[in-house]
Design a protein around this motif. Structure first.
Motif, short mmCIF file in Angstrom:
data_model
loop_
_atom_site.label_atom_id
_atom_site.label_comp_id
_atom_site.label_asym_id
_atom_site.label_seq_id
_atom_site.Cartn_x
_atom_site.Cartn_y
_atom_site.Cartn_z
N UNK A 2 5.45 -8.78 1.26
CA UNK A 2 5.53 -9.73 0.14
C UNK A 2 6.51 -9.25 -0.92
N UNK A 3 6.50 -7.96 -1.22
CA UNK A 3 7.44 -7.42 -2.20
C UNK A 3 8.88 -7.59 -1.71
N UNK A 4 9.09 -7.40 -0.40
CA UNK A 4 10.44 -7.62 0.16
C UNK A 4 10.86 -9.08 0.03
N UNK A 5 9.92 -10.00 0.30
CA UNK A 5 10.24 -11.43 0.15
C UNK A 5 10.61 -11.75 -1.29
N UNK A 6 9.89 -11.15 -2.24
CA UNK A 6 10.19 -11.38 -3.65
C UNK A 6 11.62 -10.98 -3.97
N UNK A 7 12.05 -9.85 -3.43
CA UNK A 7 13.41 -9.38 -3.69
C UNK A 7 14.45 -10.23 -2.96
N UNK A 8 14.07 -10.78 -1.80
CA UNK A 8 14.99 -11.68 -1.09
C UNK A 8 15.18 -12.97 -1.87
N UNK B 173 7.14 0.78 -5.40
CA UNK B 173 7.12 2.24 -5.64
C UNK B 173 5.69 2.73 -5.83
N UNK B 174 4.86 1.95 -6.55
CA UNK B 174 3.47 2.36 -6.75
C UNK B 174 2.71 2.39 -5.43
N UNK B 175 2.95 1.39 -4.58
CA UNK B 175 2.23 1.33 -3.31
C UNK B 175 2.68 2.45 -2.37
N UNK B 176 3.99 2.71 -2.35
CA UNK B 176 4.48 3.83 -1.53
C UNK B 176 3.88 5.15 -2.01
N UNK C 245 -1.87 -3.07 3.13
CA UNK C 245 -0.69 -2.49 2.48
C UNK C 245 0.62 -2.95 3.12
N UNK C 246 0.67 -3.05 4.45
CA UNK C 246 1.92 -3.47 5.09
C UNK C 246 2.26 -4.91 4.74
N UNK C 247 1.24 -5.78 4.71
CA UNK C 247 1.48 -7.17 4.31
C UNK C 247 1.93 -7.23 2.85
N UNK C 248 1.36 -6.35 2.02
CA UNK C 248 1.77 -6.30 0.61
C UNK C 248 3.23 -5.92 0.48
N UNK C 249 3.67 -4.93 1.25
CA UNK C 249 5.07 -4.51 1.20
C UNK C 249 6.00 -5.62 1.67
N UNK D 128 2.76 -11.20 -6.93
CA UNK D 128 1.32 -11.26 -7.19
C UNK D 128 0.52 -11.31 -5.88
N UNK D 129 1.07 -12.03 -4.89
CA UNK D 129 0.42 -12.05 -3.58
C UNK D 129 0.37 -10.65 -2.99
N UNK D 130 1.48 -9.90 -3.14
CA UNK D 130 1.52 -8.53 -2.65
C UNK D 130 0.51 -7.63 -3.35
#
Length: 638
Positions: free
Chosen positions: A259-265, A278-281, A253-257, A242-244
């Protein structure tokens, strides 16, 4: 004396019964076999015990027991989403506790009862029971979207528990429970654990509300605050996601990405983080990264045991029990496995990665057939187009890959379900603006008839049938079977001509969703079918018929480059060489200055009609460009 002894004996028996129920629950809570039915059974047992206790007058000595059993009862009710009785149970319990202290409240409003109870019991042993019950109250109000109710409690005399501002988060945050708790009375969930869950879910809900209002900086602060609190792994990953999303909305956008990486970690099973990546890319135009994210997401949704490992054996109350926002559900939703595979296939096709697109579409069609999906269904997943649309996209991918007979076969599947349902005549009444040109079709237009849904569905049947015949005609053109191609182009034209579009000066009512796109799809299908048939006429020596079809095709949808070229060729073949050269020059001059119309922009029309994907599908007349350029050079020399 006998009554006092009997009362003490009852308290001991009820205490033992409460502890026995909770002990059995604790023993089985983390068991994989625990199911909803088992929770219902424990809820029934503890509720019956509460009814026994409330069957006799409440006395000061029984208040703690009754409030604890009420706490346990409400916890099980909350875990079962049984919200119908909680207000009555809680109101009755607070009234009895106050009456046991000789206090008779003026009303039965929960906020008044809570303010009175927290004022009467400060510093007593009963206060801890009240405070743990307050956590349940907060959870219940959170579930029913009544956060303001708890704030009202703080605006009363309870100043030693809350901050002077009366912030409900201060109440929950400032509550203190001993680690050991009350060893004499067992509880289904430690009050401290419940307090932490209610606190973080409340902060999260505030962030979601801010997102609903479009206040992304405020939402970002709320989610960042929630991330500083203790949280289960799944909720922590969702908060990073949600933060992303907020950061993406704010252009970071880079900070958002990150955050998504942290979520997966934090939680490798957080599919929403992969999907949002995928949507952001895609928005950034990074097709390779978008495809990789979609590929990982497809692998994750195809292996539920792997993706759901973090959700096995949930506790009595999980974050999802308290977070019921439809906005949160929508933002964290991911497409179904067919939806992900369709997104992958669609992006491959749009990116001209045809072999990969073909593979994904074939796998998708196989899975749809295995699941018994109806070809013409009335509903559908938001992440998945209507099934005929998927078949038509797959047929177009086969056409691009020169698997021509596969194109014919897939379209035949669509026709077998739609052709008999096409209406003999369909009249559409649309605003005058919709008749003024393709660029006006960006806004939804009302479609009129006895029922808008019925009209739209019948229009869908016409479009699917016309598109199927069109793709078959294009396939036969590449096979060089021009007679068969003309037959299928004609069938496409005949199906599309059953729709009569009439102008309407004024209208009322809700607009039909996507009707503008459907009308432009109708025009483009008609244009391409006429142009395709015109080309076949030209290749079989029927020049006048070719010229007529090509002119009609360009009239229906101007700007088709291949149709313009073939029109010049038709004029040349008819001996109208000066007109052909003039048309060529006009075309070259106008193409350099004319902006791209809406219908020719990628993504506006269905993928099988998009202008930028027609390379290799619509061929140019051989030698025409060289012939015209030579004439132009000779004219310039003279």
């Amino acid at each position: 004396m006998d009554l006092g002894i009997r009362s003490i004996n009852c308290l001991d028996i009820w205490t033992e019964e409460n502890n026995d129920i909770i002990k059995k629950w604790k023993r089985n809570e983390r068991s994989p076999e625990i199911q909803q039915d088992a929770r219902k059974r424990y809820y029934s047992d503890i509720h019956k015990l509460l009814q026994k206790i409330q069957g006799v007058p409440c006395v000061p000595g029984s208040v703690r027991l009754e409030l604890t059993v009420l706490y346990n009862t409400l916890l099980f009710a909350l875990s079962l989403s049984a919200f119908t009785e909680w207000r009555v149970l809680l109101t009755h319990g607070l009234v009895r506790a106050l009456e046991a202290q000789g206090c008779h409240p003026a009303g039965s409003e929960l906020t008044v009862l809570w303010q009175t109870a927290l004022q009467i019991f400060p510093g007593t042993k009963t206060l801890s029971c009240l405070q743990q019950l307050l956590c349940v109250q907060g959870a219940l109000w959170l579930c029913s979207d009544q956060l303001e109710e708890l704030t009202d409690i703080l605006s009363g005399p309870q100043k030693d528990v809350a901050a002077a501002s009366g912030d409900m988060l201060a109440v929950i945050g400032d509550l203190r429970f001993s680690i050991e708790g009350n060893t004499a009375l067992s509880v289904a969930m430690a009050p401290g654990e419940l307090k932490e869950l209610v606190h973080i879910c409340t902060v999260t809900t505030k962030g979601v509300r801010a997102m609903e209002e479009g206040k992304y900086p405020r939402a970002l602060l709320a989610f960042q605050q929630a991330l500083s609190l203790p949280a289960p792994r799944t909720l922590l990953a969702q908060l990073h996601t949600m933060t992303g999303i907020c950061l993406g909305k704010l252009g970071r956008t880079q900070s958002a990405l990150q955050c998504f990486r942290k979520a997966l970690e934090v939680d490798f099973g957080c599919r929403s983080a992969l999907y949002q990546s995928s949507l952001l890319y895609g928005q950034l135009g990074n097709t390779q990264a978008e495809m990789e994210a979609l590929g990982l997401l497809h692998a994750a949704v195809s292996l539920p045991a792997c993706g759901d490992s973090s959700r096995d054996q949930p506790p009595l109350l999980a974050p999802e029990s308290l977070l019921h926002s439809s906005t949160l559900t929508r933002l964290l939703a991911t497409p179904s496995p067919p939806g992900v595979q369709h997104a992958l296939a669609h992006r491959c096709l749009q990116s001209h990665r045809i072999p990969e697109a073909v593979e994904h579409y074939l796998d998708l069609l196989t899975s749809l057939q295995a699941d018994g999906k109806l070809l013409v269904n009335t509903g559908g997943s938001p992440s998945l187009p209507r099934i005929p649309e998927i078949y038509l996209e797959a047929a177009f991918a086969m056409l691009k890959a020169r698997r021509l007979w596969d194109t014919v076969a897939i379209c035949e599947e669509v026709l077998s379900e739609t052709v008999d349902l096409v209406p003999e005549r369909l009249v559409l009444e649309v605003p005058v603006e919709e008749q003024q040109g393709p660029d006006c079709a960006t806004q939804p237009a009302p479609l009129y008839g006895r029922s808008r849904e019925s009209v739209v569905e019948r229009l869908n049947l016409v479009l699917w049938t016309g598109a199927s015949y069109l793709l078959q005609g294009q396939a036969y053109s590449h096979i060089k079977d021009h007679t068969e191609a003309i037959t299928h182009f004609t069938r496409s034209i005949n199906a599309l001509l059953k729709v009569l579009v009439k102008s309407k000066d004024s209208w009322c009512g809700d607009p039909g969703q996507g009707a503008g796109v459907k009308l432009q799809t109708l025009r483009t299908l008609k244009s391409q079918a006429l142009a395709g048939r015109g080309v076949c006429f030209l290749l079989t020596g029927r020049h006048r018929e070719a010229l007529q079809d090509l002119q009609l095709g360009l009239q229906a949808s101007p700007g088709m480059e291949h149709a313009e070229l073939w029109l010049v060729e038709a004029l040349w073949q008819l001996g109208r060489k000066e007109e052909a050269v003039s048309r060529w020059r006009t075309r070259n001059q106008s193409s350099a200055h004319t902006p791209v119309s809406q219908e020719h922009k990628p993504g506006f029309l269905p993928v099988y009609l998009q202008h930028n994907l027609q390379n290799g599908v619509c061929v140019e007349p051989e030698g025409l460009r060289k012939k015209m350029e030579d004439l132009h050079c000779r004219g310039a020399a003279t």
